[in-house]
Enzyme design. Sequence first.
Site, PDB file in Angstrom:
ATOM      1  N   HIS A  52       0.551 -17.412  49.050  1.00 49.64           N
ATOM      2  CA  HIS A  52       1.738 -18.134  49.498  1.00 49.64           C
ATOM      3  C   HIS A  52       1.552 -19.616  49.199  1.00 49.64           C
ATOM      4  CE1 HIS A  52       5.117 -19.418  51.905  1.00 49.64           C
ATOM      5  NE2 HIS A  52       4.334 -20.335  52.454  1.00 49.64           N
ATOM      6  N   GLY A  98       0.830  -1.209   0.000  1.00 44.27           N
ATOM      7  CA  GLY A  98       0.000   0.000   0.000  1.00 44.27           C
ATOM      8  C   GLY A  98       0.859   1.252   0.000  1.00 44.27           C
ATOM      9  N   ALA A 152       5.542  -4.693  20.669  1.00 46.04           N
ATOM     10  CA  ALA A 152       4.233  -5.068  20.136  1.00 46.04           C
ATOM     11  C   ALA A 152       3.108  -4.442  20.966  1.00 46.04           C
ATOM     12  CB  ALA A 152       4.099  -6.586  20.123  1.00 46.04           C
ATOM     13  N   ALA A 196      24.395  -6.945  21.884  1.00 43.91           N
ATOM     14  CA  ALA A 196      23.869  -7.639  23.077  1.00 43.91           C
ATOM     15  C   ALA A 196      22.596  -6.937  23.540  1.00 43.91           C
ATOM     16  CB  ALA A 196      24.915  -7.659  24.189  1.00 43.91           C
TER      17      ALA A 196
HETATM   18  P1  FAD Z   1       5.152  -4.845  12.267  1.00 43.67           P
HETATM   19  O1  FAD Z   1       4.903  -5.956  13.191  1.00 43.67           O
HETATM   20  O2  FAD Z   1       6.508  -4.722  11.676  1.00 43.67           O
HETATM   21  O3  FAD Z   1       4.057  -4.971  11.115  1.00 43.67           O
HETATM   22  C1  FAD Z   1       4.010  -4.125  10.030  1.00 43.67           C
HETATM   23  C2  FAD Z   1       3.336  -4.844   8.909  1.00 43.67           C
HETATM   24  O4  FAD Z   1       3.093  -3.920   7.859  1.00 43.67           O
HETATM   25  C3  FAD Z   1       4.173  -5.955   8.275  1.00 43.67           C
HETATM   26  O5  FAD Z   1       3.398  -7.116   8.148  1.00 43.67           O
HETATM   27  C4  FAD Z   1       4.572  -5.414   6.916  1.00 43.67           C
HETATM   28  O6  FAD Z   1       4.665  -6.424   5.935  1.00 43.67           O
HETATM   29  C5  FAD Z   1       3.415  -4.495   6.611  1.00 43.67           C
HETATM   30  N1  FAD Z   1       3.750  -3.387   5.716  1.00 43.67           N
HETATM   31  C6  FAD Z   1       4.756  -2.482   5.849  1.00 43.67           C
HETATM   32  N2  FAD Z   1       4.687  -1.565   4.870  1.00 43.67           N
HETATM   33  C7  FAD Z   1       3.622  -1.896   4.108  1.00 43.67           C
HETATM   34  C8  FAD Z   1       3.048  -1.335   2.960  1.00 43.67           C
HETATM   35  N3  FAD Z   1       3.529  -0.211   2.424  1.00 43.67           N
HETATM   36  N4  FAD Z   1       1.972  -1.951   2.418  1.00 43.67           N
HETATM   37  C9  FAD Z   1       1.455  -3.074   2.976  1.00 43.67           C
HETATM   38  N5  FAD Z   1       1.961  -3.644   4.075  1.00 43.67           N
HETATM   39  C10 FAD Z   1       3.028  -3.060   4.633  1.00 43.67           C
HETATM   40  N6  FAD Z   1       8.013  -7.014  20.935  1.00 43.67           N
HETATM   41  C11 FAD Z   1       7.430  -7.314  22.108  1.00 43.67           C
HETATM   42  O7  FAD Z   1       6.658  -6.502  22.626  1.00 43.67           O
HETATM   43  N7  FAD Z   1       7.665  -8.511  22.739  1.00 43.67           N
HETATM   44  C12 FAD Z   1       8.506  -9.431  22.210  1.00 43.67           C
HETATM   45  O8  FAD Z   1       8.702 -10.502  22.809  1.00 43.67           O
HETATM   46  C13 FAD Z   1       9.142  -9.142  20.981  1.00 43.67           C
HETATM   47  N8  FAD Z   1       9.971 -10.035  20.418  1.00 43.67           N
HETATM   48  C14 FAD Z   1      10.545  -9.742  19.203  1.00 43.67           C
HETATM   49  C15 FAD Z   1      11.431 -10.665  18.670  1.00 43.67           C
HETATM   50  C16 FAD Z   1      12.036 -10.404  17.463  1.00 43.67           C
HETATM   51  C17 FAD Z   1      12.990 -11.410  16.869  1.00 43.67           C
HETATM   52  C18 FAD Z   1      11.743  -9.182  16.774  1.00 43.67           C
HETATM   53  C19 FAD Z   1      12.363  -8.888  15.429  1.00 43.67           C
HETATM   54  C20 FAD Z   1      10.878  -8.253  17.311  1.00 43.67           C
HETATM   55  C21 FAD Z   1      10.272  -8.524  18.543  1.00 43.67           C
HETATM   56  N9  FAD Z   1       9.423  -7.613  19.149  1.00 43.67           N
HETATM   57  C22 FAD Z   1       8.850  -7.896  20.353  1.00 43.67           C
HETATM   58  C23 FAD Z   1       9.088  -6.328  18.514  1.00 43.67           C
HETATM   59  C24 FAD Z   1       7.726  -6.427  17.815  1.00 43.67           C
HETATM   60  O9  FAD Z   1       7.768  -7.482  16.875  1.00 43.67           O
HETATM   61  C25 FAD Z   1       7.398  -5.122  17.132  1.00 43.67           C
HETATM   62  O10 FAD Z   1       7.464  -4.057  18.069  1.00 43.67           O
HETATM   63  C26 FAD Z   1       5.999  -5.164  16.555  1.00 43.67           C
HETATM   64  O11 FAD Z   1       5.868  -6.206  15.617  1.00 43.67           O
HETATM   65  C27 FAD Z   1       5.675  -3.836  15.869  1.00 43.67           C
HETATM   66  O12 FAD Z   1       4.360  -3.885  15.388  1.00 43.67           O
HETATM   67  P2  FAD Z   1       3.923  -2.990  14.143  1.00 43.67           P
HETATM   68  O13 FAD Z   1       2.511  -3.341  13.869  1.00 43.67           O
HETATM   69  O14 FAD Z   1       4.260  -1.576  14.399  1.00 43.67           O
HETATM   70  O15 FAD Z   1       4.850  -3.441  12.937  1.00 43.67           O
HETATM   71  P1  NAD Z   2      18.392  -3.379  20.602  1.00 42.38           P
HETATM   72  O1  NAD Z   2      18.338  -1.915  20.438  1.00 42.38           O
HETATM   73  O2  NAD Z   2      17.678  -4.018  21.705  1.00 42.38           O
HETATM   74  O3  NAD Z   2      19.912  -3.849  20.769  1.00 42.38           O
HETATM   75  C1  NAD Z   2      20.894  -3.547  19.832  1.00 42.38           C
HETATM   76  C2  NAD Z   2      22.241  -3.653  20.533  1.00 42.38           C
HETATM   77  O4  NAD Z   2      23.240  -3.592  19.543  1.00 42.38           O
HETATM   78  C3  NAD Z   2      22.494  -2.488  21.498  1.00 42.38           C
HETATM   79  O5  NAD Z   2      22.973  -3.009  22.716  1.00 42.38           O
HETATM   80  C4  NAD Z   2      23.517  -1.647  20.783  1.00 42.38           C
HETATM   81  O6  NAD Z   2      24.394  -0.965  21.658  1.00 42.38           O
HETATM   82  C5  NAD Z   2      24.258  -2.704  19.977  1.00 42.38           C
HETATM   83  N1  NAD Z   2      24.904  -2.205  18.768  1.00 42.38           N
HETATM   84  C6  NAD Z   2      24.423  -1.308  17.868  1.00 42.38           C
HETATM   85  N2  NAD Z   2      25.298  -1.157  16.862  1.00 42.38           N
HETATM   86  C7  NAD Z   2      26.349  -1.982  17.108  1.00 42.38           C
HETATM   87  C8  NAD Z   2      27.557  -2.282  16.423  1.00 42.38           C
HETATM   88  N3  NAD Z   2      27.854  -1.710  15.270  1.00 42.38           N
HETATM   89  N4  NAD Z   2      28.387  -3.185  16.983  1.00 42.38           N
HETATM   90  C9  NAD Z   2      28.087  -3.794  18.172  1.00 42.38           C
HETATM   91  N5  NAD Z   2      26.962  -3.536  18.861  1.00 42.38           N
HETATM   92  C10 NAD Z   2      26.093  -2.656  18.326  1.00 42.38           C
HETATM   93  O7  NAD Z   2      17.970  -3.977  19.179  1.00 42.38           O
HETATM   94  P2  NAD Z   2      17.620  -5.453  18.735  1.00 42.38           P
HETATM   95  O8  NAD Z   2      18.102  -6.444  19.718  1.00 42.38           O
HETATM   96  O9  NAD Z   2      18.059  -5.539  17.318  1.00 42.38           O
HETATM   97  O10 NAD Z   2      16.051  -5.441  18.769  1.00 42.38           O
HETATM   98  C11 NAD Z   2      15.315  -4.469  18.004  1.00 42.38           C
HETATM   99  C12 NAD Z   2      14.070  -4.085  18.713  1.00 42.38           C
HETATM  100  O11 NAD Z   2      13.140  -5.151  18.681  1.00 42.38           O
HETATM  101  C13 NAD Z   2      14.294  -3.783  20.178  1.00 42.38           C
HETATM  102  O12 NAD Z   2      14.559  -2.409  20.365  1.00 42.38           O
HETATM  103  C14 NAD Z   2      13.008  -4.144  20.810  1.00 42.38           C
HETATM  104  O13 NAD Z   2      12.209  -2.997  20.856  1.00 42.38           O
HETATM  105  C15 NAD Z   2      12.388  -5.149  19.860  1.00 42.38           C
HETATM  106  N6  NAD Z   2      12.416  -6.481  20.486  1.00 42.38           N
HETATM  107  C16 NAD Z   2      11.754  -6.654  21.659  1.00 42.38           C
HETATM  108  C17 NAD Z   2      11.778  -7.882  22.286  1.00 42.38           C
HETATM  109  C18 NAD Z   2      11.075  -8.040  23.587  1.00 42.38           C
HETATM  110  O14 NAD Z   2      10.270  -7.194  23.924  1.00 42.38           O
HETATM  111  N7  NAD Z   2      11.328  -9.110  24.338  1.00 42.38           N
HETATM  112  C19 NAD Z   2      12.482  -8.934  21.719  1.00 42.38           C
HETATM  113  C20 NAD Z   2      13.171  -8.721  20.541  1.00 42.38           C
HETATM  114  C21 NAD Z   2      13.115  -7.481  19.930  1.00 42.38           C
END
Ligand code: FAD
Ligand code: NAD
Length: 474
Positions: A451, A122, A327, A189
Amino acid sequence: MSEQFDVVVIGAGPAGYHAAIRAAQLGLKTACIDAALGKDGKPALGGTCLRVGCIPSKALLDSSRQWWNLGHLFGEHGISTQGAAIDIPTMIGRKDKIVKQFTGGIAQLFKANKVSAFYGFGQLQPGRKVLVRQHDGSEVTLEGRHVILAAGSESIELPFARFDGTHIVDNVGALDFTEVPKRLGVIGAGVIGLELGSVWNRLGAQVTILEGLPDFLAAADRDVARVALKEFQKQGLDIRLGAKCTKAEVKKGEVRLTYTDAKGEQTLVFDRLLVAVGRKAASRGLLAEGTGVQLDERGRIVVDEHCHTGVEGVWAIGDCVRGPMLAHKGFEEGIAVAELIAGLPGHVNFETIPWVIYTEPEIAWVGKTEEQLKAEGIPYKVGTFPFAAVGRAVAMAELAGFVKVIAHEETDTVLGMHLVGANVSELVHEGVLTMEFKGSADDLARICHAHPSMSEAVHDAAMAVHKRAIHKVN
Ligand code: FAD
Ligand code: NAD
């Protein structure tokens, strides 16, 4: 001819699907567009979270934890585990099944709520029109009284370590290894590095995590970060801080990574390299010329505190705007914007968004850290309580970690809660609730907790704020 809607949502991730379903519940004619395809090549709703984020990572964290406990905890309970084996394709298959169940679940929820789903890319045009390039090659234009941009985020790529999907990967690749890499390198990390590094470490990989900053988990409470680092090192994670990575070369199926730290330039060789250095807004191609929607220097859509872009009827939510990339932050923004569109008082309280890192022990917090309060000159008092003194934790052999409650020195209002320990992803909500209701440490201390339960650590930590914890010397 364009199809007319009250609300058109671009993106069906956590932010977008919450906005679409809530708008439809409120009687608004709603469309939601998503471009993503699942592993099977078919459209998959639910965004990063359901396809390659929160849910699949937690599925693998849970599977790998079962395996880890088999080798490290069962013996203590007198359970023999001789002959236990692990089958990675089955584990990945279970994860894929869970993903399919949840992405399919969003399609069903759309149907049940009469949200019209469009599958394709979109692009917002001037005048709240959205051009959709559908997967079958056709184009359709939707017109909304309101348009909500919920495009989410994508991995940041390092210029010297481009993703190739096999040797150098982001979360997508690291959730799909078909065998345990012998040596896994991780750059960053942060949350992803620690969660996915833990998965493969538990399954037998030798995991080295290189973090650019000198401090471990700089955003977390310092005591929490210290305890967590010690526990992760005990599990075998090799975490190197202050490491500046400069070069990654793939040769003969191996990745040679060069980095510099206090000891000078060093090279490590890995079978796989996960780059997890943060995510950036997925705003590329989203906006046609002349929409008036602004992007900031990081490519995020500029919005006010109500997620409004400043262009009439155009809103933006979730990872593609300011604020934490979580999320549940996207969920709340989606609901709030749908309610604002319907004339209701939608609102998100950024002060009480919980953070959780699903490692073992888990890390969770809400509100301010001691460091932030010091910097802001806010007087505070602290109460802590260790899980090692909680009956349920000892029964479960989950001794690591503690709960810290921070309250205002004068008013006693809870300003933050910081936890490290088993299942603290659940306990942190005691802090969220207390803070939402502007409760005090004394309120929390006077609430009856079952508890034996892990929540007793929260209870005693709240009592410790006033030096009246029962199960430790204050
Ligand atoms: P997204 O989930 O990125 O969804 C956006 C959607 O829009 C996608 O499906 C994409 O295909 C679609 N889209 C984009 N542009 C267009 C377009 N122009 N037209 C049509 N469709 C489009 N967060 C937590 O809170 N807890 C967690 O445990 C957690 N674990 C994570 C683990 C990993 C490995 C990663 C990568 C992220 C994790 N996150 C976690 C972060 C979380 O996934 C994101 O914060 C969340 O998905 C963001 O939601 P969103 O709807 O903004 O975007
Ligand atoms: P992050 O911001 O959590 O961590 C990135 C890390 O990489 C930081 O510690 C940063 O200092 C380091 N870094 C950045 N550039 C670097 C470099 N050139 N060399 C070495 N270290 C470097 O990002 P992420 O782990 O990629 O996750 C992305 C986002 O996804 C997070 O900010 C989080 O919001 C979301 N997420 C959330 C969950 C959860 O809620 N449990 C799980 C996974 C991801």
